[in-house]
Scaffold this active site. Structure first.
Site, PDB file in Angstrom:
ATOM      1  N   ASN A  96       0.856  -1.188   0.000  1.00  0.00           N
ATOM      2  CA  ASN A  96       0.000   0.000   0.000  1.00  0.00           C
ATOM      3  C   ASN A  96       0.889   1.234   0.000  1.00  0.00           C
ATOM      4  O   ASN A  96       2.049   1.179   0.407  1.00  0.00           O
ATOM      5  CB  ASN A  96      -0.857  -0.013   1.272  1.00  0.00           C
ATOM      6  CG  ASN A  96      -1.822   1.156   1.350  1.00  0.00           C
ATOM      7  OD1 ASN A  96      -2.399   1.560   0.337  1.00  0.00           O
ATOM      8  ND2 ASN A  96      -2.001   1.707   2.527  1.00  0.00           N
ATOM      9  N   SER A 119       4.449   6.837   2.532  1.00  0.00           N
ATOM     10  CA  SER A 119       5.130   5.577   2.854  1.00  0.00           C
ATOM     11  C   SER A 119       4.601   4.431   2.006  1.00  0.00           C
ATOM     12  O   SER A 119       3.386   4.243   1.908  1.00  0.00           O
ATOM     13  CB  SER A 119       4.886   5.202   4.322  1.00  0.00           C
ATOM     14  OG  SER A 119       5.213   6.263   5.198  1.00  0.00           O
ATOM     15  N   ASP A 146      -2.637   0.480   8.383  1.00  0.00           N
ATOM     16  CA  ASP A 146      -1.464   1.312   8.063  1.00  0.00           C
ATOM     17  C   ASP A 146      -0.261   0.987   8.954  1.00  0.00           C
ATOM     18  O   ASP A 146       0.487   1.890   9.351  1.00  0.00           O
ATOM     19  CB  ASP A 146      -1.821   2.811   8.186  1.00  0.00           C
ATOM     20  CG  ASP A 146      -2.940   3.214   7.237  1.00  0.00           C
ATOM     21  OD1 ASP A 146      -3.034   2.637   6.134  1.00  0.00           O
ATOM     22  OD2 ASP A 146      -3.721   4.121   7.587  1.00  0.00           O
ATOM     23  N   HIS A 161       0.624   5.069   1.602  1.00  0.00           N
ATOM     24  CA  HIS A 161      -0.185   5.858   2.539  1.00  0.00           C
ATOM     25  C   HIS A 161       0.443   7.245   2.690  1.00  0.00           C
ATOM     26  O   HIS A 161       1.652   7.353   2.919  1.00  0.00           O
ATOM     27  CB  HIS A 161      -0.250   5.153   3.894  1.00  0.00           C
ATOM     28  CG  HIS A 161      -0.999   5.948   4.914  1.00  0.00           C
ATOM     29  ND1 HIS A 161      -2.379   6.009   4.952  1.00  0.00           N
ATOM     30  CD2 HIS A 161      -0.556   6.765   5.906  1.00  0.00           C
ATOM     31  CE1 HIS A 161      -2.752   6.816   5.928  1.00  0.00           C
ATOM     32  NE2 HIS A 161      -1.668   7.281   6.524  1.00  0.00           N
TER      33      HIS A 161
HETATM   34  C1  GAR Z   1      -2.768   8.696  -2.677  1.00  0.00           C
HETATM   35  O1  GAR Z   1      -2.339   9.914  -2.147  1.00  0.00           O
HETATM   36  C2  GAR Z   1      -2.551   7.596  -1.663  1.00  0.00           C
HETATM   37  O2  GAR Z   1      -1.431   7.800  -0.846  1.00  0.00           O
HETATM   38  C3  GAR Z   1      -3.804   7.665  -0.845  1.00  0.00           C
HETATM   39  O3  GAR Z   1      -4.818   7.897  -1.768  1.00  0.00           O
HETATM   40  C4  GAR Z   1      -4.297   8.682  -2.832  1.00  0.00           C
HETATM   41  C5  GAR Z   1      -4.729   8.016  -4.115  1.00  0.00           C
HETATM   42  O4  GAR Z   1      -4.692   8.895  -5.168  1.00  0.00           O
HETATM   43  N1  GAR Z   1      -4.022   6.460  -0.125  1.00  0.00           N
HETATM   44  C6  GAR Z   1      -4.545   6.420   1.088  1.00  0.00           C
HETATM   45  O5  GAR Z   1      -4.930   7.411   1.686  1.00  0.00           O
HETATM   46  C7  GAR Z   1      -4.646   5.039   1.693  1.00  0.00           C
HETATM   47  N2  GAR Z   1      -4.857   5.115   3.088  1.00  0.00           N
HETATM   48  P1  GAR Z   1      -5.049   8.391  -6.651  1.00  0.00           P
HETATM   49  O6  GAR Z   1      -6.454   7.800  -6.605  1.00  0.00           O
HETATM   50  O7  GAR Z   1      -4.989   9.640  -7.474  1.00  0.00           O
HETATM   51  O8  GAR Z   1      -4.013   7.382  -7.026  1.00  0.00           O
END
Ligand code: GAR
Length: 212
Positions: A106, A135, A144, A108
């Site tokens: 993942n 991360s 997480d 995060h």
């Molecule tokens: C990213 O910033 C990722 O780190 C976050 O969602 C976004 C996805 O963006 N993930 C989380 O928050 C997971 N807990 P995207 O849909 O444009 O790839």
């Protein structure tokens, strides 16, 4: 010829992280992109890259376990080496996580173990933190909390808003996630009993890239 390293990517939204992986020409094949929401931009991105897509709408399942079992069936048809969560905004059941032990990762948007959970950019701003980051980590049963492989770290600037901070974080996520996946696809990284080994050496902590 060796078999290509196979990745399944799970999304819920705009898929900018997915796009960075598509664009990175990794030594790997993205064999499927699965979204738990219909009509999201990430699905269009996958289709434009000629990657097969599936929609598995979580709202049509009675329980988390039922959804996760259906998801597992679709993923396993692809026989992936790696399942990468790219903005997949669902908590996964213990059974699902255990099934993909060592091959579920993942990204995060925080410097884990700090700021687990949602709305990290807002919470970082509210707390007046000088640093923020993102991360790449293996997924375990705690939210997480799995072993961290790679982090991007950057300063929070005086002029930052939540939006500008999120944008700057995402730009770096688009560098570190493909990098981490490349290391995995090249067989340089292994997770053994919850400990990450890189190039056969036990990692003392995550690799941190500073963008100061
Ligand atoms: C990213 O910033 C990722 O780190 C976050 O969602 C976004 C996805 O963006 N993930 C989380 O928050 C997971 N807990 P995207 O849909 O444009 O790839």
């Amino acid at each position: 010829m060796s078999t290509p390293y196979r990745i399944v990517i799970l999304i819920s939204g705009s898929g900018t992280t997915l796009q960075s992986i598509i664009d990175s020409e990794l030594p790997a094949t993205i064999c499927s992109v699965i979204s738990n929401r219909p009509n999201v931009l990430g699905l269009t991105r996958a289709q434009e890259a000629k990657v097969p897509t599936h929609v598995l709408d979580h709202t049509s399942f009675e329980s988390r376990e039922e959804f996760d079992r259906a998801l597992k069936t679709i993923i396993d048809e692809q026989q992936p080496d790696l399942v990468a969560l790219c903005g997949f905004m669902r908590i996964l059941s213990d059974e699902f996580v255990a099934h993909y032990d060592n091959k579920l990762i993942n990204i995060h948007p925080s410097l884990l173990p700090q700021y687990k959970g949602m709305n990290t950019h807002q919470r970082i701003m509210d707390a007046g933190e000088p640093l923020h980051g993102s991360s790449v980590h293996f997924v375990n049963k705690e939210l997480d909390s799995g072993p961290i492989l790679l982090q991007a770290r950057l300063p929070v600037l005086p002029a930052d808003t939540v939006e500008s901070l999120e944008l700057r974080i995402k730009t770096k996520e688009h560098l570190i996630y493909p990098t981490a996946i490349k290391w995995l696809a090249e067989g340089r990284v292994e997770l053994i009993d919850g400990i990450i080994y890189m190039d056969d050496k036990k990692m003392a902590g995550p690799v941190v890239i500073d963008y100061m």
